[in-house]
Design an enzyme around this catalytic site. Structure first.
Site, PDB file in Angstrom:
ATOM      1  CB  SER A  30      45.609  33.387  34.044  1.00 27.08           C
ATOM      2  OG  SER A  30      45.993  34.703  33.734  1.00 27.08           O
ATOM      3  CE  LYS A  83      44.265  36.863  36.627  1.00 26.62           C
ATOM      4  NZ  LYS A  83      45.202  36.484  35.561  1.00 26.62           N
ATOM      5  CB  SER A 125      41.669  35.741  33.186  1.00 25.61           C
ATOM      6  OG  SER A 125      42.914  35.230  33.626  1.00 25.61           O
ATOM      7  CE  LYS A 160      41.552  32.604  35.595  1.00 23.48           C
ATOM      8  NZ  LYS A 160      41.799  32.745  34.137  1.00 23.48           N
TER       9      LYS A 160
END
Length: 446
Positions: free
Chosen positions: A54, A57, A114, A217
């Site tokens: 992720s 992202k 997320s 993140k």
């Protein structure tokens, strides 16, 4: 003796049925950089291509911020959720196909929760399809000097060829901070409303416990292990660290604390800030926002396309910059300047440019729909051809037109259907957008 035998049996059974102690899913990689000038303070396997999970992202959100700044999307624009987005596996927000939700909430869900469904919805809103968005992501990566990264989706679930490196993700982290500081605050929120649900930050342990941490993140898949890109600021110093292949969320947290501490120990007290630079790649992101009545020709042309890299569209001005994600509506508007629009020229679909001539316009009273603006005229023509397969009846009687315009020295080719009434053009764009296609209205010139 019996206790030893019993323990051996438990371990054997556990190994067979998945109860064995967790093992590292992927090779470990890490990098620590001084965010002010990009200087590398620590590196281990930083150029090994691994699954980003992720952390992907971050690029999805980078392009979302770019779309908002360029005026191609609004934070409060209602995004229609496709079946493709709604069907993404967890982690997700719980979006339903056909549902409409503001881009603001999708950004919060992708950045904080997320959410995979929100990330895919953002990608489709920006580029029209997940495939097109993946290509845009990779092209943007090249413009950010992320030369070892290729993207195949907007969320980061494991896919063939979807790879990155710790060094590239550190580079992307710097760009998020320096290119879009007005939106960076979203990564530091421990929780927020995403419209249909309140979401909690997957990185809240670091945010709550490490002094100065404000992002960025987390990521996890079985193939990737536990990944994390983090940034923290103390005084005049800012450090960015990235981990790939962590063994567990707890291990990842403690290792990140060690890396950030190492970074602050090694970073000089004072250093000149060197902002990261973008390079032109030629990727074009077409507008998906219809222009309101009375919008000038210059503004329409500028909104038609924005160049990834050295943007040809001036950045939009936010009504409020203190908190770009405040609940109050944020009006985004393009600055139009006729001096920045070069002479227009007609170009045939075959790409042979005749002598400069006035740009063909729809007849008086005719409306048009524009399906984007692209560097390659053949690609612009293919967009029109593909649109005919959408089974929107009004397109069959409309006239196809690919015309060249030059904005800030960049040749773009507008893909348009012209010769419609206002009602027909409005219905066409409504139908095409329902199919997740790019479309905007172009009013008669007089």
């Amino acid at each position: 003796m019996l206790r030893v035998v019993f323990s051996a049996v438990v371990l054997t059974v556990g190994a067979l049925f998945g109860a064995a102690p967790a093992v590292q899913a992927a090779p470990y990689a890490a990098i620590v950089i001084d965010a002010r000038d990009g200087d590398v303070l620590h590196s281990r396997n930083a150029d090994t291509r691994l699954h980003p999970a992720s952390l992907t992202k971050m690029m999805t959100l980078y392009l979302a911020f770019e779309a908002v700044e360029n005026g191609t999307l609004d934070l409060d624009q209602q995004i229609r959720i496709s079946r493709n987005a709604a069907s993404e596996p967890p982690s997700k927000l719980g979006l339903r196909a056909g549902q409409r939700i503001s881009l603001r909430y999708l950004i919060r869900a992708a950045a904080i929760r997320s959410a995979n469904d929100a990330a895919t919805a953002i990608g489709e809103a920006v580029a029209g399809s997940e495939t097109a968005f993946s290509q845009l992501m990779t092209e943007t990566a090249r413009s950010l000097n992320m030369n070892s990264t290729t993207f195949r989706n907007a969320h980061g679930l494991t896919a063939s060829g979807h790879m990155s490196t710790a060094r590239d993700m550190a580079q992307l982290s710097r760009h998020l901070f320096y290119d879009y500081p007005q939106y960076y605050n979203i990564f530091g929120r421990t929780s927020a409303s995403a419209g249909i649900a309140n979401v909690r930050n997957t990185n809240r342990r670091l945010l709550n416990n490490y002094r100065g941490a404000d992002g960025i993140k987390t990521g996890y898949t079985r193939a990737a292990g536990y990944n994390l890109a983090a940034s923290a600021e103390r005084g005049q110093e800012r450090v960015i660290a990235v981990i790939f292949g962590g063994r567990s969320s707890d291990w990842r947290y403690h290792r990140m604390v060690e890396l950030l501490n190492m970074g602050f120990e090694r970073a000089p007290a004072r250093v000149a800030t060197i902002r990261p630079q973008r390079a032109e790649t030629g990727a074009i992101m077409a507008s998906v926002r219809p222009m309101p009545r009375g919008t000038s020709e210059v503004t329409q042309l500028m909104a038609a396309a924005s160049v990834v890299g050295n943007a040809i569209v001036p950045q939009a001005q936010a009504a409020t910059t203190a908190s770009a994600f405040a609940p109050s509506p944020t009006a985004m508007r393009l600055r139009s300047d006729s001096a920045s629009l070069a002479a227009l020229a007609e170009r045939s679909v075959t790409g042979v440019a005749p002598m400069a001539a006035p740009r063909p316009e729809p007849r008086t009273g005719d409306w048009a729909v524009q399906l984007g603006a692209y560097r390659n005229p053949d690609y612009a023509e293919s967009v029109l051809t593909n649109a005919l397969a959408s089974e929107v009846a009004a397109l069959n009687s409309a006239r196809r037109q690919v015309s060249e315009t030059v904005v800030n020295g960049v040749n773009l080719h507008e893909a348009q259907f012209i010769g419609m009434s206002q009602e027909e053009a409005t219905a066409v764009c409504s139908s095409l957008r329902a199919q997740n296609r790019i479309c905007r209205l172009v009013e008669p010139s007089s």
